[in-house]
Design an enzyme around this catalytic site. Structure first.
Site, PDB file in Angstrom:
ATOM      1  N   ARG A 102      -6.648  13.140   9.565  1.00  0.00           N
ATOM      2  CA  ARG A 102      -5.314  13.265   8.488  1.00  0.00           C
ATOM      3  C   ARG A 102      -6.147  12.074   7.343  1.00  0.00           C
ATOM      4  O   ARG A 102      -7.156  11.761   7.476  1.00  0.00           O
ATOM      5  CB  ARG A 102      -4.301  10.998   9.124  1.00  0.00           C
ATOM      6  N   GLU A 162      -5.264  10.146   5.070  1.00  0.00           N
ATOM      7  CA  GLU A 162      -4.937   8.573   4.754  1.00  0.00           C
ATOM      8  C   GLU A 162      -5.513   8.384   5.939  1.00  0.00           C
ATOM      9  O   GLU A 162      -5.621   6.790   6.001  1.00  0.00           O
ATOM     10  CB  GLU A 162      -3.776   8.217   4.727  1.00  0.00           C
ATOM     11  N   ARG A 216       0.965  -1.095   0.210  1.00  0.00           N
ATOM     12  CA  ARG A 216      -0.011  -0.184   0.312  1.00  0.00           C
ATOM     13  C   ARG A 216       0.669   0.952  -0.142  1.00  0.00           C
ATOM     14  O   ARG A 216       0.109   2.889   0.026  1.00  0.00           O
ATOM     15  CB  ARG A 216      -1.208   0.350   1.128  1.00  0.00           C
ATOM     16  N   GLU A 251       7.343  -6.022   6.015  1.00  0.00           N
ATOM     17  CA  GLU A 251       7.559  -4.714   6.938  1.00  0.00           C
ATOM     18  C   GLU A 251       8.139  -4.564   7.819  1.00  0.00           C
ATOM     19  O   GLU A 251       9.305  -3.828   9.068  1.00  0.00           O
ATOM     20  CB  GLU A 251       7.181  -3.747   6.787  1.00  0.00           C
ATOM     21  N   ARG A 284       4.717  17.634   6.730  1.00  0.00           N
ATOM     22  CA  ARG A 284       5.450  16.956   7.691  1.00  0.00           C
ATOM     23  C   ARG A 284       6.845  16.669   7.010  1.00  0.00           C
ATOM     24  O   ARG A 284       7.336  15.920   6.898  1.00  0.00           O
ATOM     25  CB  ARG A 284       5.304  16.297   8.100  1.00  0.00           C
ATOM     26  N   ASP A 304      12.241   5.757   5.306  1.00  0.00           N
ATOM     27  CA  ASP A 304      12.647   4.440   4.716  1.00  0.00           C
ATOM     28  C   ASP A 304      13.691   4.398   4.027  1.00  0.00           C
ATOM     29  O   ASP A 304      14.629   3.863   3.713  1.00  0.00           O
ATOM     30  CB  ASP A 304      11.827   3.788   3.548  1.00  0.00           C
ATOM     31  N   ASN A 318       7.551  13.493   4.828  1.00  0.00           N
ATOM     32  CA  ASN A 318       7.598  12.474   5.435  1.00  0.00           C
ATOM     33  C   ASN A 318       7.213  11.158   3.791  1.00  0.00           C
ATOM     34  O   ASN A 318       7.289  10.257   3.952  1.00  0.00           O
ATOM     35  CB  ASN A 318       6.116  12.712   5.887  1.00  0.00           C
ATOM     36  N   ASP A 377       3.666   5.347  14.233  1.00  0.00           N
ATOM     37  CA  ASP A 377       3.322   5.461  14.085  1.00  0.00           C
ATOM     38  C   ASP A 377       2.367   4.045  14.178  1.00  0.00           C
ATOM     39  O   ASP A 377       2.265   3.477  12.785  1.00  0.00           O
ATOM     40  CB  ASP A 377       2.813   6.237  13.432  1.00  0.00           C
TER      41      ASP A 377
END
Length: 600
Positions: A316, A318, A211, A554, A264, A219, A255, A352
């Protein structure tokens, strides 16, 4: 988360050094290359909108940057889709990643004309599916596959220390994932950026996977470390060029590469000259008035440290529905706005979400990220200050070098004065007594240190200023070994099983790498042995997980070798950029003997 963090300033020149200078010439430049990679990639930052100003004040009227009309509309589509399709398998991010086929005005008009029923104005599943298919391109269409020019199936000099044929075969499969994760921004985004939330970029990218269809700040550091192990210098250089583009365009590194994240060839030093101003801008951002907090110690000395503070006080995009749901526990609008800011700031951190940011570890609505001075953020900024000084010296800018050496020394003293806990042998996050209120300074209190065990408590070991002190390393290493964080399959993020993904039992690749590399760099025999032991555990769990599922994940469950992690607000993702990078980096450093088994 993420991260910080978080690449612009140093990398490009040194990637080329890695590739073009012979080993006897390379030694002076190895530090340059890794410093550049670090400083351009690590500090994750997620201010959630297009920023026109980054000069907030302490009068109670913080600058909050506005979102784009496209994002606002896509949030409406997202909320309608949730009512229509229900929560099962619902991913809110999908809808704010969609691209328009027509202009926004036409698309909004068609959306507003959809038949609705009931008090909530629900659209039928069939009507909404037809509308989305008619007016939107798929979320993945704004990035197209890209065949990296520097990819070869088995690079010359690839992982020479890996002698076990089974492990080497797997490492080559992980190496091949770079090709699968390589993308470039589509012509449609470049020609009509107003139809996309994906932000244009000048160079190809490597996405995390699943996603996460865009680039992410922190990253990038571990992706680049893996690309260097894979000898893909041009691809690594392109990532840094994109990060410099972020700074030049938006004033800081984002970000992620979406509109809703915007709040951000020779040994040529000119590339460093181009990158250094971008790094200086990024440093200024993290030391702006709203990020900087002054703590006075028991001796009356003032110390300046930084915190996360997203320029955002709304749900947010998303994750709009979920944020509103948690905020409904607050009666006042100002409380809700502060909660939204704290949640966005936690996302800005890369962690998060985690109990690390909560006043009450069992209640998500007590997230108060802006009231916390984080250990790791300040370590990353300290590293940035040291790197700025180093590169200023390379460019012959003595005054900048001296200024940033002084800043680094001051931050080191601040980290030790505010975060260090002698009894525990760890650096602990500090909770502000005055919360998010701006004051000239507040007095340090021992009770404000968060004494829960988090992997972030040991991140300072990653920095030369700390891991070069042998007595300190021995002390911290004993604390680390007795902390309960080291498990059969790696380092746990915390000891609190909250259900959030940056808590127990999850282990994350960046955490493994930073602690392992810090121990390794100390030069102590016992520390190297511990570092190698953790790296072996981590390599094994990645290998077994890959063989079981056919994918790199991940995050992983550190209690169970070969099991991927869970928890959080979305399904576990595969791909996966930083996981690939850390595994290849560990294999490059430690290798794998021919007679050592790879199973759990």
């Amino acid at each position: 988360m993420y991260y910080v963090e978080i690449l612009k300033k140093n990398l490009v020149f040194f990637i080329y050094m890695y590739q073009s200078c012979r080993s006897n010439q390379l030694r002076p430049f190895r530090r340059l290359s890794k410093s550049l990679i670090f400083s351009l990639s690590l500090l994750s930052l997620a201010t959630m909108s297009l920023a026109t100003s980054l000069s907030p004040n302490c009068s109670g009227t913080d600058t909050v940057v506005a979102t784009t009309p496209l994002v606002t509309f896509l949030v409406r589509v997202q909320e309608t889709a949730l009512r229509t399709f229900g929560e099962e398998d619902f991913d809110p991010k999908l809808y704010v990643d969609l691209s328009l086929k027509f202009n926004l005005s036409k698309t909004q008009k068609a959306f507003d004309e959809l038949p609705r029923s009931g008090e909530n104005g629900t659209v039928s599943a069939e009507d909404l599916k037809v509308f989305i298919a008619t007016y939107f391109d798929d979320a993945e269409d704004d990035l197209v596959y890209y065949d990296p020019v520097d990819f070869v199936p088995e690079p010359e000099g690839f992982l020479p220390k890996v002698k076990n044929p089974e492990v080497r075969s797997w490492a080559l499969e992980v190496h091949a994932l770079w090709k699968k994760l390589s993308r470039k921004v589509s012509d449609g985004v470049l020609e009509h950026p107003e139809l996309h939330t994906l932000l244009p970029l000048p160079e190809p990218v490597v996405v995390p996977g699943s996603r996460f269809r865009e680039v992410y700040y922190w990253d990038s550091y571990w992706v680049i470390r893996g690309l260097l192990a894979s000898k893909m210098y041009e691809t690594a250089k392109a990532i840094v060029t994109n990060l410099i583009f972020h700074v030049d365009t938006y004033g800081y590194v984002l970000n992620g590469g979406r509109a809703y994240y915007t709040n951000r060839r020779t040994c040529d030093v000119e590339l460093v000259r181009k990158a250094l101003p971008a790094l200086l801008k990024e440093h200024a951002f993290w030391n702006s008035e709203i990020h900087k907090v002054t703590i006075q110690d028991a001796q009356g000395c003032n110390h300046n440290l930084s915190r996360y503070y997203a320029m955002w006080n709304k749900p947010r995009p998303e994750s709009s529905r979920r944020d509103k749901e948690f905020a409904s526990k607050f009666l006042g609008n100002s409380e809700k706005q502060q909660f939204y800011r704290d949640v966005a700031s936690a996302a800005e951190s890369g962690w998060d979400f985690s109990t690390r940011w909560m006043r009450n570890t069992s209640e998500f609505s007590t997230t108060s990220t802006t009231s916390i001075l984080p250990v790791d953020l300040n370590v990353y900024i300290l590293k940035m200050e040291l790197d700025i000084a180093f590169f200023a010296n390379v460019l012959g800018n003595k005054s900048t070098m001296e200024s940033f050496l002084e800043a680094a020394e001051a931050r080191k003293n601040a980290i030790n004065s505010v975060f260090w806990n002698e009894e525990m042998g760890q650096w602990l996050d500090y909770r502000l007594t005055n919360g998010t209120i701006c004051t000239e300074s507040e007095t340090w209190q021992a009770c404000n240190q968060n004494q829960n065990a988090y992997a972030s408590n040991f991140i300072p070991l990653w920095i030369d200023l700390f891991h070069s002190d042998a007595a300190l390393v021995e002390n911290v290493m004993r604390s680390f070994q007795g902390s309960g964080l080291v498990h059969a399959a790696g380092i746990a993020t915390s000891l609190i099983n909250s259900g959030h993904q940056w808590d127990f039992p999850n282990g994350w690749p960046p955490i493994q790498h930073m602690i392992v590399e810090g121990l390794l760099r100390s030069g102590l025999k016992e520390a190297r042995s511990l570092a190698e032991d953790i790296a072996v555990r981590w390599i094994k769990t990645n290998y077994v997980g890959y063989k079981k599922t056919g994918a790199m994940h991940e995050k992983y469950n550190v209690q169970k070798c070969g099991e991927f992690g869970g928890g959080g607000f979305y399904k576990p993702q595969t791909g996966f950029g930083w996981s690939n990078g850390v595994v290849l980096t560990f294999l490059e450093e430690f290798g794998w003997p021919e007679d050592l088994g790879i199973g759990c």
